[in-house]
Design an enzyme around this catalytic site. Sequence first.
Site, PDB file in Angstrom:
ATOM      1  N   ASN A  27      -4.373 -18.972  47.384  1.00  0.00           N
ATOM      2  CA  ASN A  27      -4.126 -17.684  46.716  1.00  0.00           C
ATOM      3  C   ASN A  27      -2.715 -17.254  47.096  1.00  0.00           C
ATOM      4  OD1 ASN A  27      -4.038 -15.094  45.732  1.00  0.00           O
ATOM      5  ND2 ASN A  27      -5.645 -14.283  47.084  1.00  0.00           N
ATOM      6  N   TRP A  28      -1.821 -17.391  46.155  1.00  0.00           N
ATOM      7  CA  TRP A  28      -0.419 -17.049  46.444  1.00  0.00           C
ATOM      8  C   TRP A  28      -0.177 -15.546  46.507  1.00  0.00           C
ATOM      9  CZ3 TRP A  28       2.966 -20.644  42.826  1.00  0.00           C
ATOM     10  CH2 TRP A  28       2.867 -21.966  43.276  1.00  0.00           C
ATOM     11  N   LYS A  29      -1.141 -14.772  46.022  1.00  0.00           N
ATOM     12  CA  LYS A  29      -0.959 -13.300  45.969  1.00  0.00           C
ATOM     13  C   LYS A  29       0.342 -13.002  45.223  1.00  0.00           C
ATOM     14  CE  LYS A  29      -3.766 -13.050  50.083  1.00  0.00           C
ATOM     15  NZ  LYS A  29      -4.102 -12.403  51.343  1.00  0.00           N
TER      16      LYS A  29
ATOM     17  N   HIS B 122     -10.913  -9.374  45.079  1.00  0.00           N
ATOM     18  CA  HIS B 122     -10.208  -9.582  46.351  1.00  0.00           C
ATOM     19  C   HIS B 122     -10.136  -8.259  47.105  1.00  0.00           C
ATOM     20  CE1 HIS B 122      -7.254 -10.618  49.344  1.00  0.00           C
ATOM     21  NE2 HIS B 122      -7.546 -11.884  49.088  1.00  0.00           N
TER      22      HIS B 122
ATOM     23  N   GLU C 185      -7.906  -6.957  48.801  1.00  0.00           N
ATOM     24  CA  GLU C 185      -6.662  -6.184  48.622  1.00  0.00           C
ATOM     25  C   GLU C 185      -6.759  -5.313  47.375  1.00  0.00           C
ATOM     26  OE1 GLU C 185      -4.126  -9.616  48.896  1.00  0.00           O
ATOM     27  OE2 GLU C 185      -4.531  -9.717  51.048  1.00  0.00           O
TER      28      GLU C 185
ATOM     29  N   GLU D  65     -14.488 -13.488  52.803  1.00  0.00           N
ATOM     30  CA  GLU D  65     -13.201 -13.204  53.430  1.00  0.00           C
ATOM     31  C   GLU D  65     -13.325 -11.933  54.272  1.00  0.00           C
ATOM     32  OE1 GLU D  65      -9.780 -15.184  51.094  1.00  0.00           O
ATOM     33  OE2 GLU D  65     -10.072 -13.195  50.245  1.00  0.00           O
TER      34      GLU D  65
ATOM     35  N   GLY E 143      -4.664 -12.322  56.722  1.00  0.00           N
ATOM     36  CA  GLY E 143      -3.251 -12.105  57.028  1.00  0.00           C
ATOM     37  C   GLY E 143      -2.995 -11.610  58.438  1.00  0.00           C
TER      38      GLY E 143
ATOM     39  N   SER F  92      -6.974 -16.149  57.380  1.00  0.00           N
ATOM     40  CA  SER F  92      -6.181 -16.873  58.380  1.00  0.00           C
ATOM     41  C   SER F  92      -6.675 -18.309  58.590  1.00  0.00           C
ATOM     42  CB  SER F  92      -6.144 -16.107  59.709  1.00  0.00           C
ATOM     43  OG  SER F  92      -5.545 -14.837  59.514  1.00  0.00           O
TER      44      SER F  92
ATOM     45  N   GLY G 252      -4.642 -18.026  51.966  1.00  0.00           N
ATOM     46  CA  GLY G 252      -3.519 -17.168  51.575  1.00  0.00           C
ATOM     47  C   GLY G 252      -2.218 -17.714  52.140  1.00  0.00           C
ATOM     48  N   GLY G 253      -1.809 -17.169  53.285  1.00  0.00           N
ATOM     49  CA  GLY G 253      -0.520 -17.507  53.892  1.00  0.00           C
ATOM     50  C   GLY G 253      -0.247 -19.004  53.976  1.00  0.00           C
TER      51      GLY G 253
HETATM   52  P1  13P Z   1      -4.690 -15.376  54.627  1.00  0.00           P
HETATM   53  O1  13P Z   1      -5.047 -16.837  54.573  1.00  0.00           O
HETATM   54  O2  13P Z   1      -3.207 -15.125  54.524  1.00  0.00           O
HETATM   55  O3  13P Z   1      -5.351 -14.677  55.752  1.00  0.00           O
HETATM   56  O4  13P Z   1      -5.292 -14.731  53.273  1.00  0.00           O
HETATM   57  C1  13P Z   1      -6.588 -14.988  52.928  1.00  0.00           C
HETATM   58  C2  13P Z   1      -6.824 -14.442  51.569  1.00  0.00           C
HETATM   59  O5  13P Z   1      -6.804 -13.250  51.367  1.00  0.00           O
HETATM   60  C3  13P Z   1      -7.034 -15.410  50.490  1.00  0.00           C
HETATM   61  O6  13P Z   1      -7.510 -14.780  49.348  1.00  0.00           O
END
Ligand code: 13P
Length: 253
Positions: free
Chosen positions: A9-11, A93, A95, A165, A171, A211, A232-233
């Site tokens: 997920n590149w966000k 998500h 966020e 998640e 993050g 993470s 994500g990251g």
């Molecule tokens: P991180 O891997 O950066 O913690 O993000 C997870 C995420 O929100 C994937 O959708």
Amino acid sequence: MKEYIVAGNWKSNKSYLDAKGYVVKLNDYPPLDVKTILAVPAIYADTLFQLSKQKNVAIALQNASSYDDGAYTGEISAKMIASLAIPYCIVGHSERRKLLGETDEQIADKIDQLYLHKITPILCIGETMEERNTGETFNIIRRQLLKGVRSLISDSSFPIIIAYEPIWAIGTGITATEEQAGEVHEFIFQILSEVLGKEKAETIPLLYGGSCNEKNAEALFRQKHIWGGLIGGASLELDSFYNIMRIAAKCNA
Ligand code: 13P
């Protein structure tokens, strides 16, 4: 039989040039036997879809509208996503739940829109640290999950991928331990078995996100009800993402 999935997920990251460079580079890596999904910024999706030639890699979106086509300025409808032949879309998500106030009801409506257009939703669920500390984790998971699978209860032929998640792990560099993640995944499987039947529950991929990286992925992926990760990251840098794909391919073998 679980079939592993690694989803990135590149966000809201990457320039157009960087995004194209990533996909072009990935095209040249040795193909791996693992289903891989890249959820990219919507504005790049079609270009990346056209550019991507890597075996087993699909392009996905990170959100869809809860409305059909029409007078909804700025929204991207499921019908539009389907017209690009994009097969997956993240919904719910944390966020978006937190920053944009998305509710379980809206998320369920988005899922219905995706089903109308034959797109597989990747539903995200998870608790905050405060909810975990006050013993609310299972109640939160149950509520988010039951709303999210509402349409599957009447028609279990619909597909879904679920990503657990924990918000406190996203993050933050703090990963849920294998035990913590394994316990919630087991719970998700039990709820799905109760409402959809065990046979259907066994077909629903359950991903862990928060993470997750090349160092901790294998221990998490080896848990009974963990089918891979939503990353994500660690998906932003191609080599670390590819290493996670490799781990999942090894687990698949
Ligand atoms: P991180 O891997 O950066 O913690 O993000 C997870 C995420 O929100 C994937 O959708």
